[in-house]
Structures are given as structure tokens and as C-alpha cells.
Design a protein around this motif. Structure first.
Motif, PDB file in Angstrom:
ATOM      1  N   LEU A 128       0.822  -1.205   0.000  1.00  0.00           N
ATOM      2  CA  LEU A 128       0.000   0.000   0.000  1.00  0.00           C
ATOM      3  C   LEU A 128       0.858   1.258   0.000  1.00  0.00           C
ATOM      4  O   LEU A 128       0.533   2.241  -0.686  1.00  0.00           O
ATOM      5  N   ASP A 129       1.944   1.248   0.763  1.00  0.00           N
ATOM      6  CA  ASP A 129       2.824   2.425   0.804  1.00  0.00           C
ATOM      7  C   ASP A 129       3.428   2.713  -0.564  1.00  0.00           C
ATOM      8  O   ASP A 129       3.643   3.881  -0.932  1.00  0.00           O
ATOM      9  N   ARG A 130       3.701   1.649  -1.324  1.00  0.00           N
ATOM     10  CA  ARG A 130       4.310   1.816  -2.654  1.00  0.00           C
ATOM     11  C   ARG A 130       3.270   1.901  -3.760  1.00  0.00           C
ATOM     12  O   ARG A 130       3.631   1.976  -4.945  1.00  0.00           O
ATOM     13  N   ALA A 131       1.992   1.855  -3.383  1.00  0.00           N
ATOM     14  CA  ALA A 131       0.903   1.848  -4.369  1.00  0.00           C
ATOM     15  C   ALA A 131       1.094   0.707  -5.367  1.00  0.00           C
ATOM     16  O   ALA A 131       0.869   0.854  -6.572  1.00  0.00           O
ATOM     17  N   GLU A 132       1.513  -0.437  -4.844  1.00  0.00           N
ATOM     18  CA  GLU A 132       1.749  -1.624  -5.665  1.00  0.00           C
ATOM     19  C   GLU A 132       0.577  -2.570  -5.513  1.00  0.00           C
ATOM     20  O   GLU A 132       0.298  -3.058  -4.421  1.00  0.00           O
ATOM     21  N   ARG A 133      -0.094  -2.820  -6.599  1.00  0.00           N
ATOM     22  CA  ARG A 133      -1.278  -3.681  -6.523  1.00  0.00           C
ATOM     23  C   ARG A 133      -0.868  -5.150  -6.542  1.00  0.00           C
ATOM     24  O   ARG A 133      -0.252  -5.644  -7.493  1.00  0.00           O
TER      25      ARG A 133
END
Length: 343
Positions: free
Chosen positions: A114-119
Motif C-alpha cells: 500500500l505504501d508503494r501503491a503496488e497492486r
């Protein structure tokens, strides 16, 4: 605050077990405010409802209690999913628990996504059969089948051994994936965890496997759904679940990723084999009719799936003709149970 993960705990007459389950999540998460626990009281007749309310009062913002008329395990799973506000959803049955250190590790990984906006659509971890009465602990891991510690797609998976199927215990899906999959979980039916571990997979594009022994699956309680005598009595429900899985996909048309398709075909073949074996263990003549109907419907619906399920090694060995063949099939099943430590 954004909730990273919602833990759904289906409860039916769980007053004796649920405290341990809930406490394991709270303590493993360090009472973090970015998780939530949703206790689903599925029409219990013991003290489950009052215990659920007491937990919700004790930890507002972390624990919620839902109450519904009895609908069975699948309906309770769906109720928790419907109310989930987390990005991810993890089902923990009320008589099972999570390992504290492994849970802390899982939360660290999910927060990183979530912190890296990685799905990442699906988080996979190990589970442990806790055979308390035998003082045995059998860990199921996926090191030989899945890349460890990185995000990957279905093209990177390897071959799964018979004891390595992805079960509900090992899975943590994104909530939006589960909702998109529109899980067809029937009411008042056991073994729906197989649908949960099968139907959403083609909706998952990105996967992460953490080699941690997270889920502790208590096994050996009298009356438990995986107890052999109970499975024989509930064979109609096993057949119902397998039919739903059959109707979910024409695998060779609907699933584009070849390795995922191969895995799902193997899982479905295992389900047909279970139905075949337990039909032979059952004295209920209607079960044989229902199994024959299932095979016939599969052949008519998808001839390629039928051939793979019926004439592969597993299909042949669990459907040997004649009374001698039935005895051989049952003997092979008993040997496999000893080797792989299931039920």
C-alpha cells in the motif's frame, strides 16, 4: 484510518474456541489500528453472540460483531466480506488461530504494498495442520511451486504436489477481487472453502508468496467437517460444491494462463476423485447415482475437462471397476492419507 486487512471469523456455537482465535489476531497484530476483525455470529445457540458483542465493546474500531440467522459457513464468509473495509480479506475459522510472528510479517508486507501503491491481488502463506490430540504439526509450504518473496504472475508458478493445493487457510485476497468474483457460496453447505480457493484465482493477476507458517488449522475434533465419517455423511454437500466448481469455468476456454489452467484442472480433478472415493465408502445408493450424474454432466458440458479428470492417473485410480477395483481404490486412498497427513 485506512484498514489494511479485514479478518473475517465465521462463528457457529464457537464460545469455547473463539477467544483464542480472536486473541491470536489482536496480539499478533500488536493491536494495530489498521486492521479489523469481523466476528460473524451465524445464528449460534450458545454464548457466541454475547461473546462477540463483548469483544466488540472491548475493542471498538478494531472488532465488529455481526449477527445473522444461521446460513452456514459460506454465508458467514460472505457476510464478513460484505462488511469488510480493509484492502485485503482473510478468513480465520473460529477454532483455528494465527501465528503471532508470521502475522506481523504478513502485515509488514501488505503495508509495504500500500505504501508503494503496488497492486497485489493475492497474498499466499503456509498453513500448519495442528493435530493436537496426536501432538503432530504438519506444515504445508509452497517453496517448490511458487517464487518466494517477490510479486509474480501465473506464468511463474511451478508444479504443485498433491499436498500443495492452495486452500482457504493459505489465501488472503484483495477485497475487490473477491467481490468481482461474485463467490457462489451456497447456504447450509460444508466444504465451500474449495470454491473460495478456486473461483477467484483467474481474477488475480499479481501474487506474492511469503514462506511463513501463518495459519494454524486445528484438526482432530470429533464432528469436524474433515473427519472421515462426517465426510461420508455429508457426501451430498461435497458433490454440491464440486458441481459448483464444475459450472464456474470451462477451463480451456475461460482461463487464459496455461499454468493457472493446469493447476485449476488438477484441483478440480482432486475434487472429483474425493467424490469418487467417498461414494465408494458410503452405503447411500443415491450417492452413486449423483456421482454418475456429475460425471455425465461434466462430459456433456466440457469433454476436455472430462477426459482430463476421468482418464488421468487420479481419475482412473479412484474409479476402478468391479468390487475388487473398489477395494483397491479405497486402499490407495488410505495409503495416500497416511503419506500426506490429510484429515
Amino acid at each position: 484510518m485506512r484498514k489494511v486487512v479485514s479478518f473475517g471469523i465465521p462463528c457457529y456455537n464457537s464460545a469455547n474456541d473463539m477467544d483464542h482465535c480472536i486473541r491470536s489476531i489482536l496480539e499478533g497484530a500488536g493491536h494495530a489500528t489498521d486492521i479489523e476483525i469481523i466476528i460473524v455470529d451465524d445464528g449460534s445457540t450458545d454464548e457466541t453472540a454475547s461473546k462477540a458483542d463483548a469483544w466488540a465493546a472491548r475493542a471498538p474500531g478494531l472488532i465488529r460483531a455481526l449477527h445473522q440467522p444461521n446460513g452456514g459457513h459460506g454465508i458467514a464468509v460472505l457476510a464478513g466480506l460484505r462488511e469488510a473495509t480493509g484492502i485485503y480479506y482473510k478468513v480465520v475459522d473460529s477454532d483455528d488461530w494465527l501465528d503471532a510472528r508470521a502475522l506481523a510479517s504478513m502485515l509488514s508486507v501488505l503495508r509495504g504494498f500500500l505504501d508503494r501503491a503496488e497492486r497485489v491481488d493475492l497474498f499466499i502463506s503456509n498453513y500448519v495442520y495442528e493435530k493436537v490430540h496426536e501432538d503432530k504439526h504438519v506444515a504445508i509450504n509452497y517453496r517448490s511451486a511458487l517464487p518466494v518473496g517477490r510479486v509474480f504472475g501465473w506464468d511463474a508458478i511451478g508444479r504443485f504436489r498433491p499436498d500443495q493445493n492452495l486452500l482457504m487457510h493459505s489465501l488472503c485476497y484483495r477485497v475487490d477481487v473477491l467481490r468481482k468474483a461474485a463467490l457462489p457460496l451456497p447456504a447450509h453447505t460444508f466444504y465451500v472453502d474449495n470454491i473460495y480457493a478456486y473461483v477467484p484465482l483467474p481474477h488475480c493477476d499479481t501474487i506474492y508468496y511469503a514462506d511463513i507458517d501463518l495459519y494454524r488449522y486445528f484438526i482432530g475434533r470429533e464432528g469436524q467437517s474433515v473427519n472421515e465419517s462426517v465426510m461420508i455423511r455429508r457426501l451430498d454437500q461435497q458433490l454440491r460444491v464440486t458441481r459448483i466448481m464444475m459450472e464456474a469455468y470451462r477451463l480451456y476456454e475461460d482461463v487464459a494462463a496455461p499454468r493457472l489452467r493446469s493447476y485449476m484442472m488438477g484441483y478440480f480433478t482432486m475434487m472429483m476423485a474425493i467424490c469418487s472415493v467417498f461414494t465408494k465408502l458410503s452405503d447411500d445408493a443415491t450417492a452413486r447415482v449423483a456421482l454418475a450424474c456429475l460425471w455425465s454432466d461434466l462430459k456433456r458440458r466440457d469433454a476436455r475437462m472430462y477426459r482430463r479428470a476421468r482418464y488421468g492417473v487420479l481419475g482412473v485410480s479412484t474409479n476402478l471397476p468391479t468390487s475388487l477395483g473398489e477395494r483397491i481404490t479405497i486402499g490407495l486412498y488410505r495409503a495416500a492419507r497416511r503419506i500426506f497427513n490429510f484429515n
